[in-house]
Design a protein around this motif. Structure first.
Motif, PDB file in Angstrom:
ATOM      1  N   GLY A  39      89.696 -23.459 -19.396  1.00 58.43           N
ATOM      2  CA  GLY A  39      89.010 -22.247 -18.938  1.00 58.43           C
ATOM      3  C   GLY A  39      89.903 -21.248 -18.222  1.00 58.43           C
ATOM      4  N   CYS A  40      91.237 -21.494 -18.189  1.00 60.48           N
ATOM      5  CA  CYS A  40      92.107 -20.596 -17.415  1.00 60.48           C
ATOM      6  C   CYS A  40      92.498 -19.342 -18.194  1.00 60.48           C
ATOM      7  CB  CYS A  40      93.361 -21.327 -16.949  1.00 60.48           C
ATOM      8  SG  CYS A  40      94.510 -21.652 -18.281  1.00 60.48           S
ATOM      9  N   GLY A  41      92.131 -19.277 -19.477  1.00 55.16           N
ATOM     10  CA  GLY A  41      92.411 -18.053 -20.226  1.00 55.16           C
ATOM     11  C   GLY A  41      93.532 -18.171 -21.255  1.00 55.16           C
ATOM     12  N   LYS A  42      93.991 -19.392 -21.535  1.00 50.16           N
ATOM     13  CA  LYS A  42      95.100 -19.575 -22.490  1.00 50.16           C
ATOM     14  C   LYS A  42      94.719 -19.128 -23.889  1.00 50.16           C
ATOM     15  CE  LYS A  42      95.016 -24.081 -22.007  1.00 50.16           C
ATOM     16  NZ  LYS A  42      93.900 -24.371 -21.084  1.00 50.16           N
ATOM     17  N   THR A  43      93.562 -19.653 -24.355  1.00 52.12           N
ATOM     18  CA  THR A  43      93.151 -19.347 -25.730  1.00 52.12           C
ATOM     19  C   THR A  43      92.879 -17.855 -25.893  1.00 52.12           C
ATOM     20  OG1 THR A  43      92.253 -21.533 -26.083  1.00 52.12           O
ATOM     21  CG2 THR A  43      91.344 -19.796 -27.456  1.00 52.12           C
ATOM     22  N   THR A  44      92.248 -17.256 -24.892  1.00 52.30           N
ATOM     23  CA  THR A  44      91.967 -15.821 -24.979  1.00 52.30           C
ATOM     24  C   THR A  44      93.279 -15.037 -25.066  1.00 52.30           C
ATOM     25  OG1 THR A  44      89.968 -16.211 -23.697  1.00 52.30           O
ATOM     26  CG2 THR A  44      90.705 -13.928 -23.875  1.00 52.30           C
ATOM     27  N   THR A  45      94.285 -15.452 -24.296  1.00 56.38           N
ATOM     28  CA  THR A  45      95.590 -14.774 -24.352  1.00 56.38           C
ATOM     29  C   THR A  45      96.189 -14.910 -25.752  1.00 56.38           C
ATOM     30  OG1 THR A  45      95.921 -15.303 -22.019  1.00 56.38           O
ATOM     31  CG2 THR A  45      97.885 -14.651 -23.259  1.00 56.38           C
ATOM     32  N   ASP A 158      97.313 -23.389 -30.955  1.00 54.20           N
ATOM     33  CA  ASP A 158      96.317 -23.628 -29.906  1.00 54.20           C
ATOM     34  C   ASP A 158      95.957 -25.109 -29.884  1.00 54.20           C
ATOM     35  OD1 ASP A 158      94.446 -23.525 -27.972  1.00 54.20           O
ATOM     36  OD2 ASP A 158      93.142 -22.046 -28.937  1.00 54.20           O
ATOM     37  N   GLU A 159      96.543 -25.836 -28.958  1.00 50.44           N
ATOM     38  CA  GLU A 159      96.301 -27.284 -28.806  1.00 50.44           C
ATOM     39  C   GLU A 159      96.308 -27.987 -30.164  1.00 50.44           C
ATOM     40  OE1 GLU A 159      95.214 -28.788 -25.710  1.00 50.44           O
ATOM     41  OE2 GLU A 159      94.544 -27.087 -24.526  1.00 50.44           O
ATOM     42  N   PRO A 160      97.337 -27.805 -30.992  1.00 50.42           N
ATOM     43  CA  PRO A 160      97.258 -28.299 -32.362  1.00 50.42           C
ATOM     44  C   PRO A 160      97.281 -29.819 -32.480  1.00 50.42           C
ATOM     45  CG  PRO A 160      99.466 -27.549 -31.913  1.00 50.42           C
ATOM     46  CD  PRO A 160      98.641 -27.206 -30.699  1.00 50.42           C
TER      47      PRO A 160
HETATM   48  P1  ATP Z   1      90.301 -24.430 -22.963  1.00 49.60           P
HETATM   49  O1  ATP Z   1      91.575 -25.171 -22.728  1.00 49.60           O
HETATM   50  O2  ATP Z   1      89.098 -25.156 -22.444  1.00 49.60           O
HETATM   51  O3  ATP Z   1      90.120 -23.931 -24.356  1.00 49.60           O
HETATM   52  P2  ATP Z   1      91.318 -21.858 -22.058  1.00 49.60           P
HETATM   53  O4  ATP Z   1      92.296 -21.937 -20.944  1.00 49.60           O
HETATM   54  O5  ATP Z   1      91.859 -21.703 -23.417  1.00 49.60           O
HETATM   55  O6  ATP Z   1      90.346 -23.115 -22.003  1.00 49.60           O
HETATM   56  P3  ATP Z   1      89.647 -19.587 -22.625  1.00 49.60           P
HETATM   57  O7  ATP Z   1      89.029 -20.251 -23.811  1.00 49.60           O
HETATM   58  O8  ATP Z   1      90.600 -18.493 -22.867  1.00 49.60           O
HETATM   59  O9  ATP Z   1      90.337 -20.666 -21.684  1.00 49.60           O
HETATM   60  O10 ATP Z   1      88.469 -19.067 -21.685  1.00 49.60           O
HETATM   61  C1  ATP Z   1      88.683 -18.307 -20.507  1.00 49.60           C
HETATM   62  C2  ATP Z   1      87.325 -17.916 -19.910  1.00 49.60           C
HETATM   63  O11 ATP Z   1      86.669 -16.990 -20.782  1.00 49.60           O
HETATM   64  C3  ATP Z   1      86.355 -19.071 -19.729  1.00 49.60           C
HETATM   65  O12 ATP Z   1      85.614 -18.857 -18.563  1.00 49.60           O
HETATM   66  C4  ATP Z   1      85.478 -18.994 -20.975  1.00 49.60           C
HETATM   67  O13 ATP Z   1      84.206 -19.535 -20.707  1.00 49.60           O
HETATM   68  C5  ATP Z   1      85.418 -17.489 -21.210  1.00 49.60           C
HETATM   69  N1  ATP Z   1      85.271 -17.165 -22.638  1.00 49.60           N
HETATM   70  C6  ATP Z   1      86.165 -17.409 -23.618  1.00 49.60           C
HETATM   71  N2  ATP Z   1      85.734 -16.947 -24.811  1.00 49.60           N
HETATM   72  C7  ATP Z   1      84.516 -16.395 -24.586  1.00 49.60           C
HETATM   73  C8  ATP Z   1      83.549 -15.727 -25.411  1.00 49.60           C
HETATM   74  N3  ATP Z   1      83.765 -15.540 -26.710  1.00 49.60           N
HETATM   75  N4  ATP Z   1      82.412 -15.287 -24.821  1.00 49.60           N
HETATM   76  C9  ATP Z   1      82.192 -15.448 -23.501  1.00 49.60           C
HETATM   77  N5  ATP Z   1      83.074 -16.058 -22.663  1.00 49.60           N
HETATM   78  C10 ATP Z   1      84.208 -16.523 -23.196  1.00 49.60           C
END
Ligand code: ATP
Length: 364
Positions: A39-45, A158-160
């Motif tokens: 949930g720290c934002g890695k995947t979104t980045t 992404d976590e492959p």
């Molecule tokens: P993980 O390792 O669990 O995948 P992460 O570090 O990759 O986590 P992200 O998936 O980037 O984290 O999510 C970052 C934040 O954004 C989290 O609070 C998540 O719930 C939120 N989030 C991510 N994608 C969406 C979306 N499509 N809609 C709403 N919230 C989202």
């Protein structure tokens, strides 16, 4: 010069801030990690780098060009996900050929590139196999072959490996690193697994709550975390609350521990002074503490008592009380120490890190 640059990139989902002002530079040929808890934002980045999400603010540059608004197809990046994202109704050949067909490559070129990608991931002659007949490790290799078949300018992971069992994960990790090196590719790799990031990546950014807290080589991050959150996330650490003695100045400063009233001396730099005028925090890894029966040397040597001994196979953990300051040491052999024994702990100055304020949200 950096091949990929993120400049103050931010992303919200409704009211959730997912990524907050992230800036980073990835060098050509580098294997770069994004490491942090769920949930720290890695995947979104990573998805913003891929073009699958659009930043609310900030810019993304690749080879000096602004690609913030470019579609994923036009970026030419290869992607490998945790769930492989293979098409179960297509055979291995068609899965690997997918990106090439989407790019309207001629048939002979597709055949040649698929064959060579499958050879690179050590699955030659698997073209006709159905993907649902393959093991998890083989499926992941098909996903990697598909990503490299397009000769990507950048590989995004992404976590492959997280669906593979431990032994296969380690084996595939080694192969992946070797393959990326051999092809001279640049990679960005998302993981929550510190060991994986350290084993694979040249440099890694540690992310928490949408922000990058520290970027560095694995050893720098491990031995000299800059913040309490990083020190805590990257495994066991002794966190010691201190105040700086006002008479002491760089290059060596003296600190008084709040627990135990000990004086610790360590090298400091001028630019660290600001944080030293208020209560500060030091960190030292358990394996860097030295324990002796008799006092050896005089610097950073604390008299202590053994509180707890825990045998854990190759190493043992010794919990110590130094006049109220609780510390943990990891040793190869706990030797003749027993609970209640008196001893001396040395905290070598070169292994002590002065941490930055953890943003006021961390307790120690
Ligand atoms: P993980 O390792 O669990 O995948 P992460 O570090 O990759 O986590 P992200 O998936 O980037 O984290 O999510 C970052 C934040 O954004 C989290 O609070 C998540 O719930 C939120 N989030 C991510 N994608 C969406 C979306 N499509 N809609 C709403 N919230 C989202």
């Amino acid at each position: 010069m950096a091949i990929l640059s993120l400049k103050n990139v931010s992303k919200h989902f409704d009211s959730t801030p997912a990524v907050a002002e992230v800036s980073l530079n990835v060098e050509r040929g580098e294997f770069f990690g994004l490491l942090g808890p769920s949930g720290c934002g890695k995947t979104t980045t990573l998805r913003m780098i891929a073009g699958l999400e659009k930043p609310d603010f900030g810019t993304i540059e690749f080879e000096g060009k602004d690609i913030t608004n470019l579609s994923p197809e036009h970026r030419g990046f290869g992607m490998v996900f945790q769930n492989y994202a293979l098409f179960p109704h297509l055979n291995v050949f068609e899965n690997v050929a997918f990106g090439l067909r989407a790019r309207h490559k001629p048939k002979p070129e597709i055949a040649e590139r698929v064959t060579s990608a499958l050879e690179l991931v050590q699955l030659p002659k698997y073209e006709k196999r159905r993907v649902d007949e393959l093991s998890g490790g083989q499926q992941q290799r098909v996903a990697i072959a598909r990503a490299i078949a397009i000769e990507p300018a950048l590989l995004l992971f992404d976590e492959p490996l997280s669906n593979l069992d431990v032994a296969l994960r380690e084996e595939t990790r080694g192969e992946l690193r070797e393959l990326v090196n051999r092809l001279g590719l640049t990679a960005v790799y998302v993981t929550h697994d510190q060991e994986e990031a350290f084993a694979l990546c040249d440099r890694t950014s540690v992310m928490m709550r949408g922000c990058i807290l520290q970027t560095g080589k694995p050893r720098e991050l491990y031995e000299h975390p800059a913040q309490i959150s990083v020190a805590r996330f990257l495994g066991r650490n002794n966190i010691i609350k201190v105040t700086r003695l006002s008479s002491s100045n760089p290059p060596f400063s003296e600190f008084k521990t709040l627990q135990g009233d000990h004086t610790l001396r360590l090298p400091t730099r001028d630019n660290e002074l600001a944080s030293m005028n208020k209560p500060s925090v030091l960190a030292i890894r358990p394996e860097h503490l030295l324990i002796t029966r008799n006092s050896e040397g005089s610097e950073n040597v604390l008299p202590a008592r053994v509180r707890e001994l825990n045998f854990a196979g190759a190493t043992s953990s010794i919990k110590l009380d130094a006049n109220g300051l609780q510390l943990e040491a990891l040793v190869l052999q706990s030797g003749s120490f027993a609970i209640g024994d008196s001893c001396f702990i040395t905290l070598p100055a070169e292994w002590l890190s002065l941490l930055k304020d953890g943003g006021g949200t961390e307790t120690v």
